[in-house]
Design a protein around this motif. Structure first.
Motif, PDB file in Angstrom:
ATOM      1  N   THR A 168     -15.164   0.310 -10.479  1.00  0.00           N
ATOM      2  CA  THR A 168     -13.810   0.215  -9.946  1.00  0.00           C
ATOM      3  C   THR A 168     -13.630   1.255  -8.852  1.00  0.00           C
ATOM      4  O   THR A 168     -14.101   2.381  -8.978  1.00  0.00           O
ATOM      5  CB  THR A 168     -12.768   0.458 -11.061  1.00  0.00           C
ATOM      6  N   SER A 169     -12.945   0.873  -7.789  1.00  0.00           N
ATOM      7  CA  SER A 169     -12.613   1.835  -6.735  1.00  0.00           C
ATOM      8  C   SER A 169     -11.323   2.566  -7.084  1.00  0.00           C
ATOM      9  O   SER A 169     -10.412   1.990  -7.687  1.00  0.00           O
ATOM     10  CB  SER A 169     -12.440   1.121  -5.388  1.00  0.00           C
ATOM     11  N   PHE A 170     -11.273   3.826  -6.680  1.00  0.00           N
ATOM     12  CA  PHE A 170     -10.068   4.630  -6.877  1.00  0.00           C
ATOM     13  C   PHE A 170      -9.553   5.123  -5.530  1.00  0.00           C
ATOM     14  O   PHE A 170     -10.327   5.432  -4.633  1.00  0.00           O
ATOM     15  CB  PHE A 170     -10.355   5.858  -7.749  1.00  0.00           C
ATOM     16  N   ILE A 171      -8.233   5.169  -5.410  1.00  0.00           N
ATOM     17  CA  ILE A 171      -7.598   5.929  -4.334  1.00  0.00           C
ATOM     18  C   ILE A 171      -6.871   7.081  -5.012  1.00  0.00           C
ATOM     19  O   ILE A 171      -6.029   6.865  -5.895  1.00  0.00           O
ATOM     20  CB  ILE A 171      -6.608   5.088  -3.510  1.00  0.00           C
ATOM     21  N   ILE A 172      -7.208   8.285  -4.617  1.00  0.00           N
ATOM     22  CA  ILE A 172      -6.619   9.485  -5.200  1.00  0.00           C
ATOM     23  C   ILE A 172      -5.752  10.169  -4.155  1.00  0.00           C
ATOM     24  O   ILE A 172      -6.203  10.398  -3.027  1.00  0.00           O
ATOM     25  CB  ILE A 172      -7.713  10.470  -5.674  1.00  0.00           C
ATOM     26  N   THR A 173      -4.515  10.499  -4.502  1.00  0.00           N
ATOM     27  CA  THR A 173      -3.715  11.344  -3.627  1.00  0.00           C
ATOM     28  C   THR A 173      -3.494  12.672  -4.334  1.00  0.00           C
ATOM     29  O   THR A 173      -3.223  12.705  -5.536  1.00  0.00           O
ATOM     30  CB  THR A 173      -2.355  10.712  -3.269  1.00  0.00           C
ATOM     31  N   THR A 174      -3.624  13.752  -3.585  1.00  0.00           N
ATOM     32  CA  THR A 174      -3.492  15.079  -4.197  1.00  0.00           C
ATOM     33  C   THR A 174      -3.122  16.116  -3.144  1.00  0.00           C
ATOM     34  O   THR A 174      -3.485  15.975  -1.968  1.00  0.00           O
ATOM     35  CB  THR A 174      -4.799  15.495  -4.892  1.00  0.00           C
ATOM     36  N   ASN A 175      -2.390  17.125  -3.559  1.00  0.00           N
ATOM     37  CA  ASN A 175      -2.116  18.252  -2.665  1.00  0.00           C
ATOM     38  C   ASN A 175      -2.912  19.483  -3.086  1.00  0.00           C
ATOM     39  O   ASN A 175      -2.631  20.594  -2.645  1.00  0.00           O
ATOM     40  CB  ASN A 175      -0.613  18.562  -2.612  1.00  0.00           C
ATOM     41  N   LYS A 176      -3.885  19.264  -3.964  1.00  0.00           N
ATOM     42  CA  LYS A 176      -4.736  20.349  -4.446  1.00  0.00           C
ATOM     43  C   LYS A 176      -6.162  20.160  -3.921  1.00  0.00           C
ATOM     44  O   LYS A 176      -6.686  19.054  -3.905  1.00  0.00           O
ATOM     45  CB  LYS A 176      -4.753  20.384  -5.972  1.00  0.00           C
ATOM     46  N   SER A 177      -6.787  21.257  -3.528  1.00  0.00           N
ATOM     47  CA  SER A 177      -8.181  21.214  -3.112  1.00  0.00           C
ATOM     48  C   SER A 177      -9.066  21.078  -4.341  1.00  0.00           C
ATOM     49  O   SER A 177      -8.636  21.406  -5.461  1.00  0.00           O
ATOM     50  CB  SER A 177      -8.542  22.488  -2.346  1.00  0.00           C
ATOM     51  N   PRO A 178     -10.304  20.607  -4.174  1.00  0.00           N
ATOM     52  CA  PRO A 178     -11.211  20.504  -5.329  1.00  0.00           C
ATOM     53  C   PRO A 178     -11.359  21.808  -6.101  1.00  0.00           C
ATOM     54  O   PRO A 178     -11.492  21.796  -7.329  1.00  0.00           O
ATOM     55  CB  PRO A 178     -12.534  20.087  -4.675  1.00  0.00           C
ATOM     56  N   LYS A 179     -11.310  22.942  -5.401  1.00  0.00           N
ATOM     57  CA  LYS A 179     -11.441  24.239  -6.070  1.00  0.00           C
ATOM     58  C   LYS A 179     -10.272  24.494  -7.027  1.00  0.00           C
ATOM     59  O   LYS A 179     -10.423  25.184  -8.036  1.00  0.00           O
ATOM     60  CB  LYS A 179     -11.527  25.365  -5.041  1.00  0.00           C
ATOM     61  N   GLU A 180      -9.108  23.926  -6.701  1.00  0.00           N
ATOM     62  CA  GLU A 180      -7.913  24.139  -7.526  1.00  0.00           C
ATOM     63  C   GLU A 180      -7.884  23.219  -8.747  1.00  0.00           C
ATOM     64  O   GLU A 180      -7.101  23.436  -9.671  1.00  0.00           O
ATOM     65  CB  GLU A 180      -6.649  23.936  -6.692  1.00  0.00           C
ATOM     66  N   TRP A 181      -8.712  22.165  -8.756  1.00  0.00           N
ATOM     67  CA  TRP A 181      -8.711  21.240  -9.882  1.00  0.00           C
ATOM     68  C   TRP A 181      -9.118  21.939 -11.181  1.00  0.00           C
ATOM     69  O   TRP A 181      -8.568  21.646 -12.236  1.00  0.00           O
ATOM     70  CB  TRP A 181      -9.652  20.063  -9.599  1.00  0.00           C
ATOM     71  N   SER A 182     -10.076  22.849 -11.097  1.00  0.00           N
ATOM     72  CA  SER A 182     -10.518  23.557 -12.303  1.00  0.00           C
ATOM     73  C   SER A 182      -9.386  24.394 -12.883  1.00  0.00           C
ATOM     74  O   SER A 182      -9.282  24.568 -14.103  1.00  0.00           O
ATOM     75  CB  SER A 182     -11.725  24.440 -11.994  1.00  0.00           C
ATOM     76  N   GLN A 183      -8.502  24.906 -12.015  1.00  0.00           N
ATOM     77  CA  GLN A 183      -7.341  25.662 -12.489  1.00  0.00           C
ATOM     78  C   GLN A 183      -6.346  24.742 -13.193  1.00  0.00           C
ATOM     79  O   GLN A 183      -5.770  25.105 -14.219  1.00  0.00           O
ATOM     80  CB  GLN A 183      -6.671  26.372 -11.311  1.00  0.00           C
ATOM     81  N   MET A 184      -6.135  23.559 -12.624  1.00  0.00           N
ATOM     82  CA  MET A 184      -5.197  22.604 -13.222  1.00  0.00           C
ATOM     83  C   MET A 184      -5.709  22.103 -14.579  1.00  0.00           C
ATOM     84  O   MET A 184      -4.932  21.859 -15.499  1.00  0.00           O
ATOM     85  CB  MET A 184      -4.979  21.411 -12.290  1.00  0.00           C
ATOM     86  N   LEU A 185      -7.038  21.962 -14.687  1.00  0.00           N
ATOM     87  CA  LEU A 185      -7.647  21.478 -15.929  1.00  0.00           C
ATOM     88  C   LEU A 185      -7.984  22.617 -16.882  1.00  0.00           C
ATOM     89  O   LEU A 185      -8.259  22.379 -18.061  1.00  0.00           O
ATOM     90  CB  LEU A 185      -8.926  20.692 -15.615  1.00  0.00           C
ATOM     91  N   ASP A 186      -7.992  23.843 -16.341  1.00  0.00           N
ATOM     92  CA  ASP A 186      -8.396  25.018 -17.108  1.00  0.00           C
ATOM     93  C   ASP A 186      -9.798  24.843 -17.694  1.00  0.00           C
ATOM     94  O   ASP A 186     -10.084  25.274 -18.809  1.00  0.00           O
ATOM     95  CB  ASP A 186      -7.388  25.304 -18.235  1.00  0.00           C
ATOM     96  N   ASP A 187     -10.653  24.161 -16.912  1.00  0.00           N
ATOM     97  CA  ASP A 187     -12.021  23.915 -17.369  1.00  0.00           C
ATOM     98  C   ASP A 187     -12.865  23.570 -16.138  1.00  0.00           C
ATOM     99  O   ASP A 187     -12.803  22.459 -15.623  1.00  0.00           O
ATOM    100  CB  ASP A 187     -12.053  22.762 -18.374  1.00  0.00           C
ATOM    101  N   GLU A 188     -13.649  24.523 -15.691  1.00  0.00           N
ATOM    102  CA  GLU A 188     -14.439  24.320 -14.481  1.00  0.00           C
ATOM    103  C   GLU A 188     -15.508  23.245 -14.660  1.00  0.00           C
ATOM    104  O   GLU A 188     -15.767  22.453 -13.748  1.00  0.00           O
ATOM    105  CB  GLU A 188     -15.098  25.639 -14.069  1.00  0.00           C
ATOM    106  N   VAL A 189     -16.126  23.202 -15.839  1.00  0.00           N
ATOM    107  CA  VAL A 189     -17.181  22.218 -16.100  1.00  0.00           C
ATOM    108  C   VAL A 189     -16.615  20.800 -16.059  1.00  0.00           C
ATOM    109  O   VAL A 189     -17.196  19.892 -15.448  1.00  0.00           O
ATOM    110  CB  VAL A 189     -17.856  22.484 -17.460  1.00  0.00           C
ATOM    111  N   LEU A 190     -15.452  20.602 -16.700  1.00  0.00           N
ATOM    112  CA  LEU A 190     -14.829  19.278 -16.731  1.00  0.00           C
ATOM    113  C   LEU A 190     -14.361  18.869 -15.334  1.00  0.00           C
ATOM    114  O   LEU A 190     -14.522  17.706 -14.937  1.00  0.00           O
ATOM    115  CB  LEU A 190     -13.655  19.288 -17.707  1.00  0.00           C
ATOM    116  N   ALA A 191     -13.811  19.817 -14.595  1.00  0.00           N
ATOM    117  CA  ALA A 191     -13.356  19.520 -13.235  1.00  0.00           C
ATOM    118  C   ALA A 191     -14.534  19.119 -12.354  1.00  0.00           C
ATOM    119  O   ALA A 191     -14.439  18.170 -11.557  1.00  0.00           O
ATOM    120  CB  ALA A 191     -12.646  20.737 -12.649  1.00  0.00           C
ATOM    121  N   THR A 192     -15.648  19.807 -12.495  1.00  0.00           N
ATOM    122  CA  THR A 192     -16.845  19.491 -11.714  1.00  0.00           C
ATOM    123  C   THR A 192     -17.369  18.096 -12.045  1.00  0.00           C
ATOM    124  O   THR A 192     -17.735  17.326 -11.151  1.00  0.00           O
ATOM    125  CB  THR A 192     -17.950  20.532 -11.980  1.00  0.00           C
TER     126      THR A 192
END
Length: 224
Positions: A168-192
């Motif tokens: 399936t194709s995804f379109i993602i909209t976000t105002n966060k950079s990939p580096k900030e995703w680990s902060q939002m998830l509080d898990d760097e491994v899962l974010a990666t």
């Protein structure tokens, strides 16, 4: 029948016209149903896109995306940038184009998708929506990582995207950079791991500029 009588057409032409009309009606109803379950926002037609806005995305890029070749190739699109730069409108417009082209395409804000994943074991409506998404050609996840999410929710999100990886194709909209995703998830491994799946076959568009909504905000007062 009135047309057939007035034009004195043959039985074969009458039958052909009748079947053609039936097919057109069925196609229109099918499109209407698909648009309803896609749950697009009110403004979603790229025919009304304001190309005078300087947000870093060109008219050529928009037109190329509207050809939907990336959808056939199961590519993802990530629209990244500040609030109000047109990310959601572009995503909704491409989703609308996909629905019109006959694809199963759905628009879900991040908060709504999380609710579906949480409630699918408890309510029929959430389960039905979840099963519908599993058969999608395209899913738009709007405003992903806008707010921090807890570990169980993050795991549910990863499992959902992982189950549709390369199908399936995804379109993602976000105002966060990939580096900030680990902060939002509080898990760097899962974010990666999540980014690894989304960015594997993906086009990333970085939008910039000031908020279109703030620049064109409405007022209740008339100029005197």
């Amino acid at each position: 029948m009135q047309q057939a009588q007035s034009n004195q057409i043959s039985y074969l032409d009458y039958l052909t016209t009748l079947l053609k009309t039936e097919a057109e009606v069925r196609e229109a109803k099918s499109l209407e149903r698909q648009l309803k379950v896609s749950r697009l926002p009110l403004k979603h037609d790229l025919q009304n896109y304001d190309y005078t806005v300087d947000n870093g995305v060109s008219k050529t890029q928009i037109n190329q995306l509207r050809e939907l070749t990336w959808l056939d190739q199961i590519y993802n699109i990530v629209l990244m940038g500040p609030s109000g730069t047109g990310k959601s409108f572009i995503a909704a417009g491409l989703c609308f184009d996909a629905v019109k082209a006959g694809y199963k395409a759905y628009f879900r804000p991040m908060e709504e998708l999380i609710s579906i994943l949480k409630m699918k074991e408890y309510t029929r409506s959430a389960l039905a929506d979840y099963k519908r998404l599993l058969k999608a050609n395209l899913i738009v996840i709007d405003d992903i990582m806008l707010f921090p999410i807890d570990k169980p929710t993050a795991v549910n999100l990863f499992n959902f995207i992982n189950s549709l990886f390369e199908k399936t194709s995804f379109i993602i909209t976000t105002n966060k950079s990939p580096k900030e995703w680990s902060q939002m998830l509080d898990d760097e491994v899962l974010a990666t791991a999540l980014l690894d799946r989304l960015l594997y076959r993906c086009e990333v568009l970085n939008l910039s500029g000031k908020s279109y909504r703030m620049k064109n905000r409405k007022t209740i007062f008339t100029n005197e």
